[in-house]
Structure formats: C-alpha cells, structure tokens
Design a protein around this motif. Structure first.
Motif, PDB file in Angstrom:
ATOM      1  N   ASP A   1       0.810  -1.224   0.000  1.00 44.93           N
ATOM      2  CA  ASP A   1       0.000   0.000   0.000  1.00 44.93           C
ATOM      3  C   ASP A   1       0.842   1.272   0.000  1.00 44.93           C
ATOM      4  O   ASP A   1       0.306   2.366  -0.199  1.00 44.93           O
ATOM      5  N   LEU A   2       2.134   1.139   0.185  1.00 41.82           N
ATOM      6  CA  LEU A   2       2.997   2.329   0.051  1.00 41.82           C
ATOM      7  C   LEU A   2       2.885   2.891  -1.359  1.00 41.82           C
ATOM      8  O   LEU A   2       3.078   4.084  -1.581  1.00 41.82           O
ATOM      9  N   LYS A   3       2.526   2.019  -2.299  1.00 40.42           N
ATOM     10  CA  LYS A   3       2.354   2.478  -3.685  1.00 40.42           C
ATOM     11  C   LYS A   3       1.250   3.525  -3.777  1.00 40.42           C
ATOM     12  O   LYS A   3       1.306   4.440  -4.588  1.00 40.42           O
ATOM     13  N   LEU A   4       0.226   3.376  -2.912  1.00 40.87           N
ATOM     14  CA  LEU A   4      -0.883   4.341  -2.928  1.00 40.87           C
ATOM     15  C   LEU A   4      -0.419   5.725  -2.487  1.00 40.87           C
ATOM     16  O   LEU A   4      -1.089   6.718  -2.732  1.00 40.87           O
ATOM     17  N   LEU A   5       0.703   5.780  -1.798  1.00 40.06           N
ATOM     18  CA  LEU A   5       1.156   7.043  -1.202  1.00 40.06           C
ATOM     19  C   LEU A   5       2.233   7.731  -2.032  1.00 40.06           C
ATOM     20  O   LEU A   5       2.661   8.834  -1.722  1.00 40.06           O
ATOM     21  N   GLU A   6       2.670   7.043  -3.099  1.00 37.74           N
ATOM     22  CA  GLU A   6       3.729   7.619  -3.926  1.00 37.74           C
ATOM     23  C   GLU A   6       3.278   8.955  -4.502  1.00 37.74           C
ATOM     24  O   GLU A   6       2.170   9.075  -5.000  1.00 37.74           O
ATOM     25  N   GLY A   7       4.149   9.942  -4.379  1.00 40.28           N
ATOM     26  CA  GLY A   7       3.816  11.271  -4.899  1.00 40.28           C
ATOM     27  C   GLY A   7       3.092  12.134  -3.882  1.00 40.28           C
ATOM     28  O   GLY A   7       3.065  13.346  -4.011  1.00 40.28           O
ATOM     29  N   SER A   8       2.463  11.533  -2.864  1.00 41.67           N
ATOM     30  CA  SER A   8       1.782  12.358  -1.854  1.00 41.67           C
ATOM     31  C   SER A   8       2.453  12.269  -0.485  1.00 41.67           C
ATOM     32  O   SER A   8       2.136  13.045   0.408  1.00 41.67           O
ATOM     33  N   TRP A   9       3.362  11.328  -0.331  1.00 37.07           N
ATOM     34  CA  TRP A   9       4.229  11.298   0.848  1.00 37.07           C
ATOM     35  C   TRP A   9       5.655  11.582   0.372  1.00 37.07           C
ATOM     36  O   TRP A   9       5.995  11.267  -0.765  1.00 37.07           O
ATOM     37  N   PRO A  10       6.495  12.133   1.242  1.00 35.70           N
ATOM     38  CA  PRO A  10       7.882  12.348   0.817  1.00 35.70           C
ATOM     39  C   PRO A  10       8.531  11.001   0.450  1.00 35.70           C
ATOM     40  O   PRO A  10       8.323   9.998   1.150  1.00 35.70           O
ATOM     41  N   ASP A  11       9.284  10.994  -0.624  1.00 33.97           N
ATOM     42  CA  ASP A  11       9.934   9.755  -1.072  1.00 33.97           C
ATOM     43  C   ASP A  11      10.753   9.110   0.028  1.00 33.97           C
ATOM     44  O   ASP A  11      10.766   7.896   0.182  1.00 33.97           O
ATOM     45  N   ARG A  12      11.431   9.956   0.807  1.00 32.32           N
ATOM     46  CA  ARG A  12      12.334   9.343   1.778  1.00 32.32           C
ATOM     47  C   ARG A  12      11.566   8.653   2.900  1.00 32.32           C
ATOM     48  O   ARG A  12      12.035   7.671   3.459  1.00 32.32           O
ATOM     49  N   VAL A  13      10.355   9.133   3.206  1.00 27.40           N
ATOM     50  CA  VAL A  13       9.544   8.457   4.223  1.00 27.40           C
ATOM     51  C   VAL A  13       9.092   7.097   3.692  1.00 27.40           C
ATOM     52  O   VAL A  13       9.136   6.083   4.397  1.00 27.40           O
ATOM     53  N   ILE A  14       8.692   7.066   2.433  1.00 27.97           N
ATOM     54  CA  ILE A  14       8.278   5.793   1.827  1.00 27.97           C
ATOM     55  C   ILE A  14       9.456   4.809   1.849  1.00 27.97           C
ATOM     56  O   ILE A  14       9.297   3.652   2.222  1.00 27.97           O
ATOM     57  N   THR A  15      10.641   5.307   1.507  1.00 29.76           N
ATOM     58  CA  THR A  15      11.820   4.435   1.518  1.00 29.76           C
ATOM     59  C   THR A  15      12.121   3.935   2.930  1.00 29.76           C
ATOM     60  O   THR A  15      12.438   2.759   3.130  1.00 29.76           O
TER      61      THR A  15
ATOM     62  N   TYR B   1      -1.502  15.478   6.553  1.00 23.83           N
ATOM     63  CA  TYR B   1      -0.917  15.250   7.868  1.00 23.83           C
ATOM     64  C   TYR B   1       0.430  15.960   7.887  1.00 23.83           C
ATOM     65  O   TYR B   1       1.151  15.947   6.889  1.00 23.83           O
ATOM     66  N   ILE B   2       0.738  16.576   9.026  1.00 25.31           N
ATOM     67  CA  ILE B   2       1.955  17.394   9.098  1.00 25.31           C
ATOM     68  C   ILE B   2       2.688  17.081  10.393  1.00 25.31           C
ATOM     69  O   ILE B   2       2.096  17.119  11.481  1.00 25.31           O
ATOM     70  N   GLY B   3       3.966  16.757  10.294  1.00 25.27           N
ATOM     71  CA  GLY B   3       4.728  16.476  11.513  1.00 25.27           C
ATOM     72  C   GLY B   3       6.193  16.261  11.188  1.00 25.27           C
ATOM     73  O   GLY B   3       6.610  16.366  10.037  1.00 25.27           O
ATOM     74  N   GLY B   4       6.952  15.966  12.222  1.00 25.80           N
ATOM     75  CA  GLY B   4       8.398  15.851  12.077  1.00 25.80           C
ATOM     76  C   GLY B   4       8.835  14.527  11.466  1.00 25.80           C
ATOM     77  O   GLY B   4       8.170  13.509  11.601  1.00 25.80           O
ATOM     78  N   ILE B   5       9.976  14.571  10.811  1.00 26.33           N
ATOM     79  CA  ILE B   5      10.527  13.386  10.139  1.00 26.33           C
ATOM     80  C   ILE B   5      10.900  12.306  11.159  1.00 26.33           C
ATOM     81  O   ILE B   5      10.990  11.135  10.827  1.00 26.33           O
TER      82      ILE B   5
END
Ligand SMILES: [Zn+2]
Ligand SMILES: [Zn+2]
Length: 840
Positions: A206-220, A536-540
């Motif tokens: 399901d990380l695929k659903l978030l591609e482009g809307s979450w920062p790439d590095r968080v997905i990684t 959603y907004i918060g720290g890395i």
C-alpha cells in the motif's frame, strides 16, 4: 481618522474572542460539502510549547484557513498524547502525581496554542490519558485478541538488577541504568504483542498508494523498516544428532561456499549442541555476555566480530562438507531463524569472522574477468558472477543459480523458497504505570481472561502514588490487582502491564471525527465523511514507527469493520527543524527561543509570519532575531497602508471594494494606465499566491509575492488616489492583500478588514479567483533582428496587427542604421515575439 498604533496584543485578543464566540471553526460532517481534514501530529504535554510546535501548527493552520476559504468544510482538531514516561519522572522529581502534572500541563499548553490564534475546533480536543479515550483501545485490543492479532510470549527486556525493574530503551544510557548507573541486563519476560507481521505485505504494497503524496524518503524508510527479502529456507543436518538447523538466506547461490555455521547466542539449539562438550561452560558464558549486550550495538556493522565453537558440526546439503557450528555475537535471534550459513568468501561479516578465527574460505562466485584467490582476498566478493566449485551448478549465472539450487533442494526436502521480513511483531507491554491498563485478568482456574466489553474501561487508578524507585505501583496496589474472574467469578489478578503509548497515537486521528461519542469509538457516518486525513503534518522523526503503527491500526480497524479506508493519511508533509546558530534548539545548547516571549514582544501574527516566511515548510529554518523584526515591520507597513488609504477622501467615496473587483464601471470611465498596472499586479499576486499554496504549500514565496504587492501599492498610492478608477483599484488591492495574508496573519487582517468597512469575518470569506484577462498586458515588447541579430526592441500595443508592427520596426533608429546600404529582401513577423528583417 487614524487607527492608532498597531497593537498586536489587543488586536489578537479581540479576534481570538470573536472566533471563539462565533464558533467560527466548529464543524460538522456535511455530505453536501467537500471536506478537508488537516491534522498536525499532536503534542506530548510537556508543559511548554517550543518553536518546533509553533512551526508545525502554523503550517497546519495556514493550510486549514486556506482550504476553508477555498470552500472546503475543514476539520482541524488538536489534542494531547498524554500518557508516557516523562510524566512519571516529573512526578517523582516534583513529588506530584503524573495525572496532576499532565492535566496542568495540558491547561498551560492549550492556553499557549489559543494565544497563537490557531483555527482548531476545540470541542474535539482529546487527551489520551482519559478513560473515555483509552476505553476504546482496550476494546480494540480485546477484538484483536479474539482475532489472534494480539498474543503473549516470552521476550527480552532491559533489566536493572539494582533497581529491580524493567527499563524502557530510552532509560538505558550506554548500556547503563539511567537512575543508578548499574549494568543493564537482558531478561526474559512474558509480554504482549501485536501481530503486525501479518500485515507486512499490505503495509509494503500500500505504500504504492502514497507515492507522490508522501515524501519519497519516508516511503523508503518504511520499505526498509519492513525489509522484505526474497530468499530460501535451507536445512542443515547436525552431524551425529537427530536435529537440524534451519537458516534463511537471500543467497542460496552461494551454498557450496558455506564453510561454517553461526548461531545467535539465544538460539534454542545451543544447549543441546554443547551437551557433553568439554568447553560447554565457556560457550554458556559467551552466550550470557552476548545476550546482555546492547541490541543496537550488536546489530551495528562496525561491531568487532566474536564467537565461540560449540564442538558440533552440521553438514552442507550440497557439498557434504562438515561445517563447524559457532555462536557469534553479530547474529540476532530477531531476524530470520537466528542461524546463518556462513559464506566467508561472499559475505563481509562472515569474512571478518573467518579471518579472525582462521576458518576455511571457499570461492563459489567468480567475476568474469578475474580469478578470486581466497588467500589474497581482503574483503568478501558480493557482486554478481558465475558459479565455480559448485559441482553440477558450475557455470550458471549466480542470479539464475538461486532458483535452480532452491528447486534442487526442494526435491530433497532440504529447502524451499521463502520471503522474510525485517519487521518484527510490535511489543505493546510496558511495565510502567502511566499508561492504559491492558484489559485482561489472570485467573488460577481459567488462565488468561479478557475483560468483557461491558466492564470497560479498566481504569488506571489515577491517585496511585508513584514510587521513588520508579517502579510501577500497580503490582503492589491491592485494590487494582485483586479482582473477580469474569468467567468463573473466582479470585483473579489484573494484568499490571500498560500499553505502549504508541497505541494511543495510532488511532487518535480517527477519534477526532467523533470525539465526544460515549456510546461508540466512532460515529460511522462522521468517520466515513472525514476519513482519511487529507493532509498530515509532523516531524521526520516519526517517519517510521508512528506512521507504520497508524497504518497498521487503520488496516486492522478496517478488517474489524470500523472503517472503509486502507490508509490513514492521504498526504504527508514533514516539516524541517527550527535551528538557532545552525543547531537544533535545545536546553543543553542554551539556544532555545521561547515562543511566549516572541508573542509577547511582536505578537502571534508576526511570529507566525516569520516562521512561515523564513523557509519552505519541508526545509530546516534558522531562527533569526532580525527576521522576526522584519516580519513585525512588514505587518506595521500593512497597518499604515490601510490607515493611509482609509484617510484618503477618494477611497472613502468608493468604500470597501471586494478583492479583484475593481472595474472601470463604478467610476464611469476607463482606468488610467497606472490603475490598470496595479490591477494587473493584484491579479498576478492572486495567481502567484494561489499557485504557491497549491504547489506543496510554498508559503515563503507566497508571502514574498504579497510583500511585492504591498511595495507596489506604496509606490503608486499617492498618484492613484485621485486618478480615474484609482481609488477603486487601491481599495480592491488592499482587500486582496488582507484576504491572501489572512491565513498567515489572521488577527491583523481581520482587524483591517473591518476597518476598511467590510462586513463579515475574513476567516469565512472566499478565496479570490483571479481573472486571466486582467493579467493580459496592454502593451508588449518585441525584439527586432536584422539578419538574425538583435538590433533593437519595440513596445507595441498588444493587439497590433502584423502590418503595423512591421511599420514600427522599420522606423527604429538602430535597425535603420544596420540596414544602411542594403536592400530589404523580406520582413518576418512572429506575433508577440520578434520581427526579423532579411537584407543584403
Ligand atoms: Zn538501576
Ligand atoms: Zn476464572
């Protein structure tokens, strides 16, 4: 008339009261309107907000206010992640109670957030330490228990013998107890777990659903944490014993190069292997030492590899080689099977271990162009190649060999393809007081019995006295521990572990949709309408655990029938840190800037403006005293501009003109050229600001565009006041400045909006839609070339036809000079761009 001096304290209090009294930001689900759910990660109530909070919540507030003006029904809530260890530590230190400390901090921080003018729907505020909140997660736990998603098993914990207590990881400082500095050991305890591994594939896919809307590095980071690897499980028979060792490997192609076996110190077979071995005690001592090592250090790459021979051998299923079995300090029980087939020629850790203990090395993967010599190798060779010293598999490309070898072993029942994950099940037990009680009882007759739903919540006795030694008072608190078994009615003891506080933060965003519902965790319709969180907004720093647990929880709640959503957060923004002198603000560095003193000096609007202007949201921000001074000066400049225009007679006559609505009509004639220019600038500013808001919330460039518009107004205002249409355009431009600036500096803008004579709250006004035609310039600039070289520039009316452009071009002085003595062959006009004269 004059407005008097800009007094942020007075203006801000006034508008905070106004928003509060008019319930401006209170919302209900309304299927007729598009919804937008914006959420900032909720704070731990430490007692004081810091600049990091101010940044996080200011970003969220601008998004909320902007989306509201764009016509969305905006949910923007706030609450408190209120359980946790610091409350216990503070209670011990200050001789207070964790509950008292927490509730008083919440009251302080709530007042500080209100002072910043954030547009929260405060009716939805939640504190996770309240039984009305945690009662629902106790219910989820029981439902997960019934589904087999919660279970109990023995697991190692950090243990301080001196203090006779379990320590959280953050209480272990360099392997020592934070309180007494004593050695920390690893001890086995029965603990509760969530089977998050059952969702590993979904969490990954399901990380695929978030591609482009979450920062790439968080997905990684999430991908790496789940750590899926495809490989094989292989079985090695132990020589002379009726047991075998299973290993997981991603490199079955190197099996013929396996020359020894490494086990984790906790591997269950160790005791059996060393039975009767003369050095059995040495092995046991080694295992004990390794088991007590810091788990993070143990997994580090730079760990000095150490091990001990068990006296036993296993057999390589392909080569028949007898492989000595060692216990090695770098093998972890948590990953794979706790046993590693060691291939020193092709794995760096095995290589280091083999060199240290003089173990045999066999090259089985050869690169194309060189021949590897084990004696001369200085590091393992882990790149691709073809197989050698591998019997029937020689010559195969190593990637191809993986599958061939696993198939071959499968026929002999010595191996099978397997998928392995780095992700472990989530340990949710804490031997701490200040958390939600785990709702089970231990009955002598019935064993573990979940507390029935109608007996929830199991309340944490908030008045229990914390102990000086930091241990949880719950196991000693007879009134809590002793209870009747819900099944047989006989005497039973309550579970005294509490939930990991990550539990509460894994579903709080859903509870905001129905925060006051006492009959159910969620109103079905409200949850359906508001979910998922749009932004959603918060720290890395929360990129892994909090987000992963939240994603897991939502999938579980979906499978329990509570929600239809698969993912909790549609878009994620991870804001950068607030730095001072290049370092993160911290007490120990002495570089903390207290938001309260800034608000006291410059006001909330200036503080918000500075923090949003100084840097794009996702980048780090360097605190600057000059910067906040500058923000304050800009707000004063807007204030004085409004005051000056209000005093101007012509403006009084036209009254307040809505943003972007200055047209020629009202004054009856054509707009003068400078009025048209300002009007164009006004439309262009709306275009720029809208674009920056829509494009990843680039508030800094949006604010810069507004500063430019204000500068432009200062430059032309005196000339325009009495020019045809000028008063209208000035009034309209000022309305635009206030509207566009209001998400950032809401109090000042509301105040000036009213001063202008507008009615209604700016917070509820629509965002202006700019007019493309107003952006069209009346005159355009063209380049004139002679034989392809630029010889001049022309300004012509935008609507001029080709023939008139040609005529004007031929009158240009410099063009004429370059045509001297030449005959004109052709004149090419590219509309809107250039004129090229071909001559010779
Ligand atoms: Zn201790
Ligand atoms: Zn019972």
């Amino acid at each position: 008339m004059g407005f008097g001096k800009y007094d942020p304290q007075q203006v801000e209090q006034k508008w905070q009261d106004n928003w509060n009294e008019t319930r401006c930001f209170e919302v209900e689900a309304d299927p007729a309107r598009p919804k937008y759910y914006v959420l900032e990660m909720f704070p731990y109530p430490s007692g004081k907000i810091h600049m990091g909070h101010v940044r996080n919540y200011s970003i969220g507030d601008v998004v909320a206010r902007y989306k509201r003006m764009r016509g969305h029904n905006v949910l923007h809530p706030m609450g408190w992640d209120a359980f946790g260890l610091p409350a216990e530590n503070a209670a011990i230190k200050n001789k207070t109670h964790p509950a008292a400390w927490t509730y008083s901090n919440i009251a302080d921080m709530r007042a500080q957030l209100k002072r910043l003018g954030y547009s929260y729907d405060w009716r939805r505020e939640i504190a996770t330490c309240r039984p009305e909140y945690y009662k629902w997660e106790q219910r989820f736990f029981i439902q997960m228990l019934e589904k087999g998603l919660a279970y109990r098993k023995n697991s190692p914990v950090n243990w301080c013998e001196n203090c006779n207590t379990v320590l959280a990881n953050e209480q272990v400082e360099e392997g020592k107890c934070w309180r007494c500095d004593g050695e920390v050991e690893q001890k086995q305890l029965e603990q509760w777990f969530f089977k998050i591994t059952a969702y590993a594939d979904q969490l990954l896919d399901d990380l695929k659903l978030l591609e482009g809307s979450w920062p790439d590095r968080v997905i990684t980071m999430q991908q790496n944490w789940i750590g899926k690897s495809v490989g094989a499980q292989l079985t090695f028979q132990v020589k002379g014993m009726d047991v075998s060792i299973d290993v997981f490997t991603t490199r079955p192609d190197t099996l013929c190069g396996a020359t020894f076996m490494s086990l984790a110190a906790e591997h269950p077979l160790v005791e059996k292997l060393i039975e009767g071995y003369e050095h059995a005690d040495t092995v046991r001592a080694f295992c004990r030492d390794v088991a007590n090592m810091d788990r993070i250090k143990r997994g580090a790459d730079d760990l000095e590899k150490e091990g001990v021979f068990t006296g036993a051998y296993c057999v390589n299923p392909l080569t028949g080689r007898e492989m000595p079995i060692h216990v090695a300090n770098f093998v972890l029980m948590g990953y794979g099977t706790g046993a590693v087939m060691a291939v020193p020629a092709h794995d760096q850790r095995d290589f280091e271990f083999a060199r240290k203990y003089n173990l045999p090395m066999q090259v089985v993967i050869q690169p194309k162009d060189t021949v590897l010599d084990p004696a001369a190798m200085t590091e393992a060779y882990s790149d691709p190649g073809f197989l050698v010293n591998s019997g029937q598999f020689d010559g195969l490309q190593n990637d191809q060999a993986k599958q061939v070898i696993v198939e071959h072993l499968g026929k002999e029942k010595l191996g099978k393809p397997t998928v392995n994950y780095r992700l472990r099940d989530w340990g949710i037990s804490r031997q701490r007081f200040w958390g939600a009680p785990i709702p089970v009882v231990h009955c002598e007759k019935c064993g573990l019995v979940p507390v029935p739903e109608d007996q929830l919540p199991v309340r944490l006795p908030e008045d229990a006295q914390v102990r000086e030694d930091g241990r949880s008072p719950l196991p000693m608190l007879e009134s809590f521990v002793n209870t009747a078994c819900p099944t047989c009615g006989g005497p039973a003891r309550r579970e005294t572990d509490t939930f990991d506080t990550f539990m509460e933060s894994s579903w709080y965003f859903l509870r905001y949709t129905s925060a006051r519902n006492e009959a159910a965790p969620f109103d079905r319709e409200a949850l359906k309408y508001w979910s998922p969180v749009d932004q959603y907004i918060g720290g890395i720093e929360h990129a892994i655990l909090h987000l992963l647990y939240s994603r897991f929880f939502v999938k579980v709640l979906r499978d329990l029938g509570y929600t239809d959503e698969a993912e909790p957060f549609k878009h994620l923004l991870t804001q950068g840190m607030v730095l001072k002198d290049g370092a993160k603000m911290s007490k120990s560095k002495g570089n903390v800037v207290d938001p309260n003193s800034m608000i006291g000096k410059y006001g909330a609007d200036a503080t918000r403006l500075f923090i949003l202007f100084a840097s794009p949201p996702e980048k780090d921000l360097e605190w600057s005293d000059a910067g906040i001074e500058g923000a304050y000066r800009f707000l004063n400049r807007v204030w004085r501009l409004a005051e000056d225009l209000a005093d101007a007679g012509a403006l009084k006559a036209v009254g307040p003109v809505a943003p972007l609505s200055a047209l020629a009509g009202a004054s009856g004639g054509e707009l003068s050229a400078p009025a048209k220019d300002l009007r164009r600038k006004e439309h262009d500013s709306v275009r720029k600001v809208t674009r920056d808001m829509e494009n990843k919330f680039q508030f800094n460039t949006a604010i810069a565009a507004l500063m430019e518009l204000v500068n432009e107004m200062y430059a032309v205002k005196d000339a325009l006041k009495d020019a045809p249409g000028g008063a209208e355009v000035l009034s309209s431009a000022l309305s635009t400045v206030l509207t566009l600036l209001s998400p950032v500096a809401p109090h000042l803008c509301e105040e000036l909006w009213v001063h202008m004579g507008h009615t209604g709250q700016l917070a509820t006004m629509p965002w202006p839609g700019y007019d493309e035609s107003a952006l069209v310039k009346d005159e355009i600039e063209l380049v004139v070339q002679v034989n392809g070289k630029v010889r001049g520039r022309l300004t012509v009316p935008a609507e001029a036809d080709q023939e008139s452009v040609r005529q004007v071009a031929m009158t240009h002085e410099n063009v004429l000079k370059h045509l001297e003595g030449k005959s004109i062959r052709k004149v090419i006009v590219v509309p809107g761009k250039l004129v090229n004269v071909v001559a010779g």
